[in-house]
Design a protein around this motif. Structure first.
Motif, PDB file in Angstrom:
ATOM      1  N   GLY A   1     -49.736  -3.507 -18.705  1.00  0.00           N
ATOM      2  CA  GLY A   1     -49.686  -4.497 -17.635  1.00  0.00           C
ATOM      3  C   GLY A   1     -48.810  -4.057 -16.477  1.00  0.00           C
TER       4      GLY A   1
ATOM      5  N   THR B   1     -56.984  -7.996 -19.344  1.00  0.00           N
ATOM      6  CA  THR B   1     -55.718  -8.225 -18.663  1.00  0.00           C
ATOM      7  C   THR B   1     -55.697  -9.627 -18.078  1.00  0.00           C
ATOM      8  OG1 THR B   1     -56.601  -7.308 -16.614  1.00  0.00           O
ATOM      9  CG2 THR B   1     -55.460  -5.790 -18.084  1.00  0.00           C
ATOM     10  N   MET B   2     -54.483 -10.114 -17.811  1.00  0.00           N
ATOM     11  CA  MET B   2     -54.308 -11.462 -17.283  1.00  0.00           C
ATOM     12  C   MET B   2     -53.797 -11.421 -15.843  1.00  0.00           C
ATOM     13  SD  MET B   2     -55.335 -13.294 -19.803  1.00  0.00           S
ATOM     14  CE  MET B   2     -54.817 -14.937 -19.304  1.00  0.00           C
ATOM     15  N   HIS B   3     -54.007 -10.284 -15.143  1.00  0.00           N
ATOM     16  CA  HIS B   3     -53.524 -10.164 -13.779  1.00  0.00           C
ATOM     17  C   HIS B   3     -54.476  -9.271 -12.995  1.00  0.00           C
ATOM     18  CE1 HIS B   3     -51.583  -7.064 -16.354  1.00  0.00           C
ATOM     19  NE2 HIS B   3     -52.116  -6.288 -15.454  1.00  0.00           N
ATOM     20  N   ASP B   4     -54.372  -9.356 -11.660  1.00  0.00           N
ATOM     21  CA  ASP B   4     -55.156  -8.463 -10.816  1.00  0.00           C
ATOM     22  C   ASP B   4     -54.635  -7.039 -10.976  1.00  0.00           C
ATOM     23  OD1 ASP B   4     -56.640 -10.570  -9.860  1.00  0.00           O
ATOM     24  OD2 ASP B   4     -55.313 -10.913  -8.141  1.00  0.00           O
ATOM     25  N   GLU B   5     -55.560  -6.087 -11.025  1.00  0.00           N
ATOM     26  CA  GLU B   5     -55.172  -4.692 -11.223  1.00  0.00           C
ATOM     27  C   GLU B   5     -55.250  -3.905  -9.919  1.00  0.00           C
ATOM     28  OE1 GLU B   5     -56.978  -2.464 -14.283  1.00  0.00           O
ATOM     29  OE2 GLU B   5     -56.460  -3.882 -15.885  1.00  0.00           O
TER      30      GLU B   5
ATOM     31  N   ASN C   1     -47.787  -4.898 -22.701  1.00  0.00           N
ATOM     32  CA  ASN C   1     -46.987  -5.128 -21.497  1.00  0.00           C
ATOM     33  C   ASN C   1     -46.708  -3.838 -20.738  1.00  0.00           C
ATOM     34  OD1 ASN C   1     -46.817  -7.913 -21.531  1.00  0.00           O
ATOM     35  ND2 ASN C   1     -44.978  -7.961 -22.793  1.00  0.00           N
TER      36      ASN C   1
ATOM     37  N   ALA D   1     -50.896  -3.645 -13.065  1.00  0.00           N
ATOM     38  CA  ALA D   1     -50.870  -4.844 -12.219  1.00  0.00           C
ATOM     39  C   ALA D   1     -50.740  -4.470 -10.744  1.00  0.00           C
ATOM     40  CB  ALA D   1     -49.720  -5.751 -12.630  1.00  0.00           C
ATOM     41  N   ARG D   2     -51.386  -5.226  -9.903  1.00  0.00           N
ATOM     42  CA  ARG D   2     -51.347  -4.937  -8.465  1.00  0.00           C
ATOM     43  C   ARG D   2     -49.935  -5.106  -7.909  1.00  0.00           C
ATOM     44  NH1 ARG D   2     -55.254  -4.089  -4.960  1.00  0.00           N
ATOM     45  NH2 ARG D   2     -56.840  -4.695  -6.484  1.00  0.00           N
TER      46      ARG D   2
END
Length: 298
Positions: free
Chosen positions: A238, A3-7, A235, A242-243
């Motif tokens: 995501g 992933t490309m974001h904080d989870e 997506n 995503a957080r």
């Protein structure tokens, strides 16, 4: 999956996947299962549902279940809402991936053109009927799986069932997509005082069972050029993991390869009219949806 974001942590959270027994829905359900979430898969085929439940359990789901439901009818949607709320009174995610594609016109038992009934009206009704459960979680996320419609396409609200116009597959499918855009835009406005976000994820040609009844040469094109469901679900995953997805509320993700939301900015009056018409149609078929979802209503 990278992933490309904080989870956010998913263990102990509850997710429902409409159309989740195969394809994109099952791919997304598998990923949240790997993170320890509880998963409910909604579909029509009990045997396929049992296989899908076994798969997400093996992936690590805290709990996995199957809800048999015919979402082509409002009565079926009403029963699904009741079963889902009985499963969990708090929902952290609701994914709509049930799709239809037929080369011939098919109408539902309610008399709706099938793409309108399944890909639009059932989603509208499920979102409304499950809104309280989504808000009760403190961070409920609704994700519509759809497609990129032609720019400028405006659905004919006076002929949504293609009675006056000649029916063909692409206009019917694209009309249901734009109706979904209008719904998500209006929902984001009406529910902006609630801890619920609504978004649309566009996907391209994907190797799923949707086209299994199509001619062999079309199925061959999908096998050659279609994307794997796991990739098309990127997506969706995501948005569930995503957080923070605040900026995705009322937005559409046009590019399945990038986690980049675009705010919907369609005609506001058309969106309000679509909402009112949808409520009328569901009421006429016996589903009265709660009025308490008007927090932030204009």
């Amino acid at each position: 999956m990278e992933t490309m974001h904080d989870e956010r942590p998913l263990r102990g959270l509850n997710f429902v996947f409409s159309g989740g027994t195969a394809g994109i829905g099952l791919a997304a359900a598998t990923e949240v299962a790997r993170r320890g979430a509880a998963v409910l898969l909604v579909g029509r085929d009990g045997e396929r549902g049992a296989r899908a439940v076994a798969s997400v359990r093996a992936a690590g789901a805290d709990e996995a279940g199957f809800c048999a439901a015919d979402l082509t009818t409002i009565a079926g949607v009403a029963r699904a809402i009741e079963a889902i709320v009985a499963w969990r009174p708090k929902l952290h995610g609701l994914v709509h991936s049930a799709m239809t594609a037929s080369l011939q016109r098919v109408d539902t038992a309610d008399g709706f053109e099938r793409a309108f009934g399944l890909q639009y009206l059932a989603r509208y009704a499920l979102n409304r009927g499950l809104l309280a459960a989504l808000a009760a979680s403190g961070d409920g996320r609704i994700v519509h799986v759809g497609a990129k419609a032609p720019a400028g396409l405006v659905p004919d609200l006076d002929d949504l069932q293609f009675r006056r116009r000649r029916w063909s597959l692409l206009p019917a499918l694209m009309s249901s997509q734009v109706l979904g855009y209008l719904h998500v835009q209006e929902a984001a406005q009406r529910w902006r005082g609630l801890p619920v976000t609504t978004s649309i994820v566009c996907v391209g040609m994907t190797r799923t069972d949707t086209v299994r009844g199509w001619p062999w040469y079309i199925r061959g094109l999908y096998r050659l050029f279609g994307t794997a469901p796991e990739r098309s679900a990127s997506n969706v995953i995501g948005l569930l993991t995503a957080r923070d997805v605040g900026r995705a509320d009322g937005s559409i993700f046009f590019d399945p390869r990038r986690f980049a939301p675009t705010p919907l900015a369609l005609d506001a009056a058309l969106a309000r009219r679509t909402w009112a018409l949808s409520e009328q149609l569901t009421r006429e078929r016996g589903l009265v949806l709660a009025e308490s979802d008007g927090v932030g209503e204009r």
